[in-house]
Write an enzyme that holds these catalytic residues in place. Structure first.
Site, PDB file in Angstrom:
ATOM      1  N   HIS A 194      13.172  44.629  35.261  1.00  0.00           N
ATOM      2  CA  HIS A 194      13.762  46.224  35.220  1.00  0.00           C
ATOM      3  C   HIS A 194      12.828  46.822  34.145  1.00  0.00           C
ATOM      4  O   HIS A 194      12.746  46.290  32.883  1.00  0.00           O
ATOM      5  CB  HIS A 194      15.349  46.382  34.838  1.00  0.00           C
ATOM      6  CG  HIS A 194      15.480  47.770  34.621  1.00  0.00           C
ATOM      7  ND1 HIS A 194      15.162  48.813  35.014  1.00  0.00           N
ATOM      8  CD2 HIS A 194      16.508  48.223  33.501  1.00  0.00           C
ATOM      9  CE1 HIS A 194      15.703  49.933  34.469  1.00  0.00           C
ATOM     10  NE2 HIS A 194      16.485  49.670  33.710  1.00  0.00           N
TER      11      HIS A 194
ATOM     12  N   ASN B  90      11.019  54.879  33.027  1.00  0.00           N
ATOM     13  CA  ASN B  90      12.073  53.957  33.577  1.00  0.00           C
ATOM     14  C   ASN B  90      12.478  54.616  34.845  1.00  0.00           C
ATOM     15  O   ASN B  90      13.082  55.914  34.750  1.00  0.00           O
ATOM     16  CB  ASN B  90      13.480  54.056  32.532  1.00  0.00           C
ATOM     17  CG  ASN B  90      14.754  53.486  32.932  1.00  0.00           C
ATOM     18  OD1 ASN B  90      14.664  53.222  34.311  1.00  0.00           O
ATOM     19  ND2 ASN B  90      15.440  53.009  32.051  1.00  0.00           N
TER      20      ASN B  90
ATOM     21  N   CYS C  59      20.733  50.915  37.339  1.00  0.00           N
ATOM     22  CA  CYS C  59      19.361  50.407  37.472  1.00  0.00           C
ATOM     23  C   CYS C  59      19.291  48.752  37.847  1.00  0.00           C
ATOM     24  O   CYS C  59      18.482  48.571  38.371  1.00  0.00           O
ATOM     25  CB  CYS C  59      18.752  50.256  35.980  1.00  0.00           C
ATOM     26  SG  CYS C  59      18.576  51.986  35.064  1.00  0.00           S
TER      27      CYS C  59
END
Length: 344
Positions: A270, A300, A131
């Site tokens: 993020h 996500n 990520c």
């Protein structure tokens, strides 16, 4: 052992120290299939209330089975290139940040550049920070643009986590969504624009991993049967790392840039978990309104997450010339990082 790296880039014309660059265009691709929390409760031992309160996620997207990560990248690239007014043939580099590549070999970036017709472009894949790969990809792009022969870069951040999460696992099954975002970066004439500073850090941890499929544990019938090709994640460890490292990294990068944190206009973080975003902003002492949120409707989306927030803000016209902003993320490893930038 924790490793951290800080750097300040001074954008001064005529000194040779750095070349200003700009975001010339952005784009985003969201698969049309929407999966709501209510739909997940049919197969997982969970509830809409539990998912929403723990994650802030209400729905996420799923990529069609016949498609791959590169397809999302190509779909996101077209509107970004159109917004920038740039033909693919003019691109000097195509960088893809993803941990869900089309296949282990060959390069997903190469597949994308070929599909776009960017035949003269360098193709680069940035993968193992998961990520946080988008942060590393943006930093690489910023440094490539210091080369006089490179003037235009297409950066793509995309992940298709639905392909590597166990559909029966409540921990990972509710979090992730599929998406891609694109950013076109070009040289600029605005002194002081582009990357002002960065902070990178890492601390070895196996709390988020995909154990099988590499040289240590090659794919076999046993690894498939054991589910070792699925993502495993210790949620508590992620929470502890993210809520500690993100504020530290942002504070360090802003300090290196000589910008007080409270003067940073936008925080593109993020999109891991809404509660993590809220906790990080509270630790910074900055209003949550400065951190755009896409996780509520997208889940996500890995390396794409912070770029979906960036694209949304630019599309709304809210990122203005001269604005200072940060991009910050944390991924498996753990690896984390923050870029402090000024909009041209």
């Amino acid at each position: 052992m924790t490793v951290a790296l800080d750097q300040t880039l001074f954008h001064q014309t005529g000194t040779g120290l750095s070349v200003p660059f700009a975001i010339a265009g952005t784009g985003m691709h969201l698969p049309p299939t929407v999966v709501t929390n209510q739909e997940l409760t049919r197969t997982l031992d969970t509830s809409d209330e539990w998912i929403t309160s723990r994650t802030g996620i209400r729905e996420r997207r799923r990529l069609a089975p016949r498609l791959a990560t590169s397809d999302m990248c190509v779909a996101a690239a077209h509107p970004a290139l159109d917004a920038a007014g740039i033909e693919p043939a003019r691109l000097d580099a195509v960088i893809v940040a993803t941990y869900t590549w089309d296949q282990p070999l060959l390069s997903t970036a190469l597949i994308v550049k070929d599909a776009l017709g960017a035949h003269r472009a360098l193709s680069l894949d940035v993968t193992q920070a998961a990520c946080a790969s988008g942060i590393q990809a943006m930093l690489i792009a910023a440094h490539l643009l210091q080369n006089p022969s490179i003037t235009t870069i297409l950066l793509l951040a995309a992940d298709c986590a639905s392909r590597i999460t166990d559909p029966t696992d409540r921990t990972t099954g509710v979090f992730f969504g599929d998406a891609a975002a694109a950013v076109v970066l070009t040289r600029a004439d605005t002194p002081g624009a582009g990357l002002l500073s960065y902070n990178l850090g890492s601390q070895l941890s196996y709390d988020v991993q995909i154990p099988a499929g590499g040289s240590r544990l090659p794919a076999s019938t046993a690894t498939v049967a054991a589910g070792d090709h699925y993502l495993s994640m210790d949620g508590r460890a992620v929470w502890n790392a993210a809520t500690t490292r993100l504020p530290e990294s942002i504070t360090s990068a802003a300090h290196r840039a000589g910008v007080p944190v409270d003067q940073v206009r936008h925080f593109f973080l993020h999109q891991a978990n809404l509660n993590i975003l809220t906790e990080a902003m509270a630790a910074l002492g900055v209003p949550c309104e400065r951190a755009p949120v896409t996780i509520d409707r997208l889940g996500n989306t890995g390396s794409a997450g912070l770029f979906t927030a960036l694209h949304t803000t630019i599309a709304e016209g809210s990122l203005l010339p001269g604005d200072t902003y940060v991009l910050s993320g944390i991924g498996a490893g753990f690896q984390w990082g923050t870029l402090c930038l000024r909009h041209a």
